[in-house]
Design a protein around this motif. Structure first.
Motif, PDB file in Angstrom:
ATOM      1  N   TYR A  80       0.821  -1.206   0.000  1.00  0.00           N
ATOM      2  CA  TYR A  80       0.000   0.000   0.000  1.00  0.00           C
ATOM      3  C   TYR A  80       0.863   1.267   0.000  1.00  0.00           C
ATOM      4  CZ  TYR A  80      -4.162  -2.816   1.052  1.00  0.00           C
ATOM      5  OH  TYR A  80      -5.189  -3.714   0.999  1.00  0.00           O
ATOM      6  N   GLU A  81       1.873   1.259   0.827  1.00  0.00           N
ATOM      7  CA  GLU A  81       2.731   2.444   0.908  1.00  0.00           C
ATOM      8  C   GLU A  81       3.467   2.670  -0.400  1.00  0.00           C
ATOM      9  OE1 GLU A  81       6.021   4.445   3.943  1.00  0.00           O
ATOM     10  OE2 GLU A  81       5.475   2.326   4.151  1.00  0.00           O
ATOM     11  N   ALA A  82       3.909   1.584  -1.049  1.00  0.00           N
ATOM     12  CA  ALA A  82       4.652   1.709  -2.302  1.00  0.00           C
ATOM     13  C   ALA A  82       3.803   2.341  -3.399  1.00  0.00           C
ATOM     14  CB  ALA A  82       5.151   0.337  -2.754  1.00  0.00           C
ATOM     15  N   ARG A  83       2.519   2.089  -3.372  1.00  0.00           N
ATOM     16  CA  ARG A  83       1.649   2.665  -4.406  1.00  0.00           C
ATOM     17  C   ARG A  83       0.967   3.952  -3.935  1.00  0.00           C
ATOM     18  NH1 ARG A  83      -3.560  -1.443  -4.722  1.00  0.00           N
ATOM     19  NH2 ARG A  83      -4.860  -0.277  -3.269  1.00  0.00           N
ATOM     20  N   GLY A  84       1.332   4.437  -2.752  1.00  0.00           N
ATOM     21  CA  GLY A  84       0.826   5.707  -2.259  1.00  0.00           C
ATOM     22  C   GLY A  84      -0.527   5.650  -1.587  1.00  0.00           C
ATOM     23  N   ASP A  85      -1.005   4.473  -1.256  1.00  0.00           N
ATOM     24  CA  ASP A  85      -2.297   4.329  -0.570  1.00  0.00           C
ATOM     25  C   ASP A  85      -2.047   4.378   0.940  1.00  0.00           C
ATOM     26  OD1 ASP A  85      -4.793   3.688   0.381  1.00  0.00           O
ATOM     27  OD2 ASP A  85      -5.111   1.983  -0.965  1.00  0.00           O
ATOM     28  N   ILE A  86      -1.819   5.571   1.441  1.00  0.00           N
ATOM     29  CA  ILE A  86      -1.416   5.746   2.839  1.00  0.00           C
ATOM     30  C   ILE A  86      -2.517   5.347   3.821  1.00  0.00           C
ATOM     31  CG2 ILE A  86      -0.519   7.374   4.542  1.00  0.00           C
ATOM     32  CD1 ILE A  86       1.384   6.568   2.197  1.00  0.00           C
ATOM     33  N   PRO A  87      -3.805   5.647   3.578  1.00  0.00           N
ATOM     34  CA  PRO A  87      -4.835   5.231   4.545  1.00  0.00           C
ATOM     35  C   PRO A  87      -4.842   3.712   4.776  1.00  0.00           C
ATOM     36  CG  PRO A  87      -5.736   6.866   3.057  1.00  0.00           C
ATOM     37  CD  PRO A  87      -4.395   6.504   2.517  1.00  0.00           C
ATOM     38  N   ARG A  88      -4.760   2.924   3.692  1.00  0.00           N
ATOM     39  CA  ARG A  88      -4.747   1.462   3.873  1.00  0.00           C
ATOM     40  C   ARG A  88      -3.418   0.988   4.462  1.00  0.00           C
ATOM     41  NH1 ARG A  88      -8.297   2.190  -0.334  1.00  0.00           N
ATOM     42  NH2 ARG A  88     -10.265   1.036  -0.102  1.00  0.00           N
ATOM     43  N   ALA A  89      -2.347   1.698   4.174  1.00  0.00           N
ATOM     44  CA  ALA A  89      -1.063   1.357   4.803  1.00  0.00           C
ATOM     45  C   ALA A  89      -1.154   1.555   6.313  1.00  0.00           C
ATOM     46  CB  ALA A  89       0.062   2.216   4.221  1.00  0.00           C
ATOM     47  N   ARG A  90      -1.823   2.626   6.739  1.00  0.00           N
ATOM     48  CA  ARG A  90      -1.972   2.883   8.181  1.00  0.00           C
ATOM     49  C   ARG A  90      -2.916   1.870   8.821  1.00  0.00           C
ATOM     50  NH1 ARG A  90      -1.324   9.036  10.067  1.00  0.00           N
ATOM     51  NH2 ARG A  90      -0.855   7.830  11.937  1.00  0.00           N
ATOM     52  N   TYR A 147      -9.671   8.891   6.197  1.00  0.00           N
ATOM     53  CA  TYR A 147      -9.411   9.085   4.765  1.00  0.00           C
ATOM     54  C   TYR A 147      -9.891   7.933   3.882  1.00  0.00           C
ATOM     55  CZ  TYR A 147      -6.575  13.069   6.141  1.00  0.00           C
ATOM     56  OH  TYR A 147      -6.168  14.265   6.651  1.00  0.00           O
ATOM     57  N   LEU A 148     -10.351   6.841   4.481  1.00  0.00           N
ATOM     58  CA  LEU A 148     -10.881   5.733   3.679  1.00  0.00           C
ATOM     59  C   LEU A 148     -12.293   6.062   3.198  1.00  0.00           C
ATOM     60  CD1 LEU A 148      -9.644   2.712   5.836  1.00  0.00           C
ATOM     61  CD2 LEU A 148      -9.000   3.173   3.453  1.00  0.00           C
ATOM     62  N   PRO A 149     -12.717   5.477   2.072  1.00  0.00           N
ATOM     63  CA  PRO A 149     -14.077   5.743   1.567  1.00  0.00           C
ATOM     64  C   PRO A 149     -15.130   5.396   2.620  1.00  0.00           C
ATOM     65  CG  PRO A 149     -12.781   4.617  -0.096  1.00  0.00           C
ATOM     66  CD  PRO A 149     -11.958   4.604   1.153  1.00  0.00           C
ATOM     67  N   TYR A 150     -16.027   6.338   2.860  1.00  0.00           N
ATOM     68  CA  TYR A 150     -17.046   6.169   3.897  1.00  0.00           C
ATOM     69  C   TYR A 150     -17.909   4.941   3.603  1.00  0.00           C
ATOM     70  CZ  TYR A 150     -20.996   7.195   6.979  1.00  0.00           C
ATOM     71  OH  TYR A 150     -21.965   7.120   7.951  1.00  0.00           O
ATOM     72  N   GLY A 151     -18.055   4.071   4.627  1.00  0.00           N
ATOM     73  CA  GLY A 151     -18.891   2.889   4.503  1.00  0.00           C
ATOM     74  C   GLY A 151     -18.234   1.702   3.853  1.00  0.00           C
TER      75      GLY A 151
END
Length: 455
Positions: A390-400, A426-430
């Motif tokens: 996740y971090e490598a592709r810039g998806d920081i919310p899922r990385a956290r 920051y993740l999509p609501y729901g």
């Protein structure tokens, strides 16, 4: 020389020690191995059916501990020490132990154990409080006598309760072996092995010694069980040869993985070309970084059984951990396919894909790692690797969120709470991940509150 203790000080010290003794012991080390876990599940399956428990609800957990033991510590999980597997000579012996532990689950002994512990502590605390009262009144000798009598009564009650539990559980184990059509010879042989170990260790086998034991005398247990099991229709049932072969292999594998390489090579010398010996030596050579020899043993095993998922896993592990992740992909992909994406093997494949440092492999890594954690959420290593993707592709919310999953399993609750809350924001609501971030945050917050309340 030390003088006679002040009765009041002695009472208060005992009371404090009793309170502190109620705190849970530190968690033991869990050893994850896909092959051994599957073996334990398959050995237990007919026994679980005979016990009328739901198969999917019973968990078998391997503990990295050299002592000969298995136990139930809550819920429907049986914890099996590696030392028990090492000491047993057959799958049938282990099945006898598993039948006994299932008896603890069906009887709810863990809950009753906790209730009895509270009752014993109640007797002890009452005697201590009475002792404090006597000490304050100046009756020091009476205070000491009250305390001693109370402690003896509490311990006697507690040990008697445990012995009764164990005796009842032995009988339940007999029923489950019979219901599953499994011979009880292994149960008897294992108890005989325990009695031999007790005698060599100097433990008394007399009736007088039995009063101070948590379990009935092993000799008495053998006598009772033999009388029941020899009359059972399954007594002369032949053991499953395939299960026995799998047990011998897993036992050798664990020995090679856990023992010093020198011990392994002495126990399984090069002249021994059996499958278990090659299995054990492969891990011994791998531990010594003798990669060519480890791979030679793995290839010899695969020459015999090309589609054995565990042998493919072995080769992939040796290659990956020896700095050859690209070469590890083929055997690990095949092992993942054959085991229908077993969480541990899929997790190792994900690790290998990331270790190639080829961005083209990251999409596949995410796919297999997500499949791994969906089937087994309690795998911190797979979550960590998923966080790397996740971090490598810039998806920081899922990385956290992945970091929070690891941290809550490692009891790092403040960090887990912070990362889960940041992910939720920051993740999509729901979305499923948004809901999971809430769950992790709630778990971390609840644990922090529990720690705070204990203080």
């Amino acid at each position: 020389m030390r003088g006679r203790p002040n009765p009041l000080t002695f009472c208060l010290a005992l009371l404090a020690s009793l309170v502190f003794a109620a705190h849970p012991a530190a968690a033991q080390s869990i050893l994850r191995d896909a092959e051994t876990e599957q073996l334990l599940l398959d050995m237990a399956a007919p026994l679980i059916e005979a016990s009328e428990l739901e198969p999917g609800n019973v968990e078998l957990v391997l503990i990295n501990d050299g002592s000969i033991n298995a136990f139930v510590a809550g819920g429907q999980a049986i914890y099996v020490h590696t030392g028990l597997i090492g000491a047993a000579e057959s799958a049938n012996e282990v099945q006898g132990v598993l039948a006994h532990e299932l008896g603890h689950i069906t009887a709810g002994h863990v809950v009753r154990f906790n209730e009895r512990t509270k009752a014993a502590n109640g007797i002890s605390i009452l005697s201590l409080l009475l002792g404090v009262g006597a000490a304050l009144a100046g009756a020091g000798d009476a205070a000491m006598g009250i305390i001693a009598a109370g402690q003896q009564a509490a311990m006697g009650s507690f040990l008697s309760f445990n012995r009764d539990q164990e005796a009842a559980t032995d009988l339940a184990g007999v029923r489950y072996l019979s219901g599953a059509g499994i011979s009880g010879k292994g149960m008897i042989k294992f108890f005989e092995r325990l009695r031999g170990n007790e005698i060599r260790a100097g433990y008394s086998q007399t009736d007088e010694a039995g009063y101070a034991r948590t379990h009935p005398l092993t000799g008495d247990r053998i006598q009772t069980l033999r009388g029941l099991l020899e009359e059972d229709r399954a007594w002369n049932a032949e053991p499953d040869p395939e299960l026995q072969e799998r047990f011998v292999r897993a036992k050798a594998k664990l020995f090679g993985y856990l023992s010093e390489p020198r011990r392994t090579l002495n126990a399984y010398p090069v002249r021994d070309t059996s499958v278990p010996a090659r299995y054990a030596r492969a891990y011994a050579y791998h531990k010594e970084a003798r990669v060519d020899l480890a791979l030679a043993e793995a290839d010899a095993l695969l020459a015999l059984e090309p589609d054995n998922p565990w042998f493919l896993e072995l080769k992939g592990q040796v290659l990956l951990e020896s700095g050859r992740p690209k070469d590890a992909l083929a055997p690990l992909r095949r092992s993942t396919e054959l085991t229908r994406a077993h969480p541990l093997i899929a997790g190792m494949l994900g690790h290998a894909l990331i270790a190639t440092e080829d961005p083209a492999n990251f999409a596949e890594a995410e796919q297999v790692l997500r499949a791994s954690v969906q089937r087994d959420r309690y795998n911190p290593f797979a979550w960590y690797q998923l966080g790397v993707v996740y971090e490598a592709r810039g998806d920081i919310p899922r990385a956290r969120l992945a970091s929070a999953e690891v941290q809550v399993m490692n009891r790092q609750y403040p960090q887990a709470l912070a990362n889960a809350q940041a992910a939720e924001a920051y993740l999509p609501y729901g979305s499923a991940d948004w809901i999971r971030a809430q769950d992790v945050a709630l778990e971390a917050r609840a644990e922090l509150e529990r720690v705070k309340n204990r203080r």
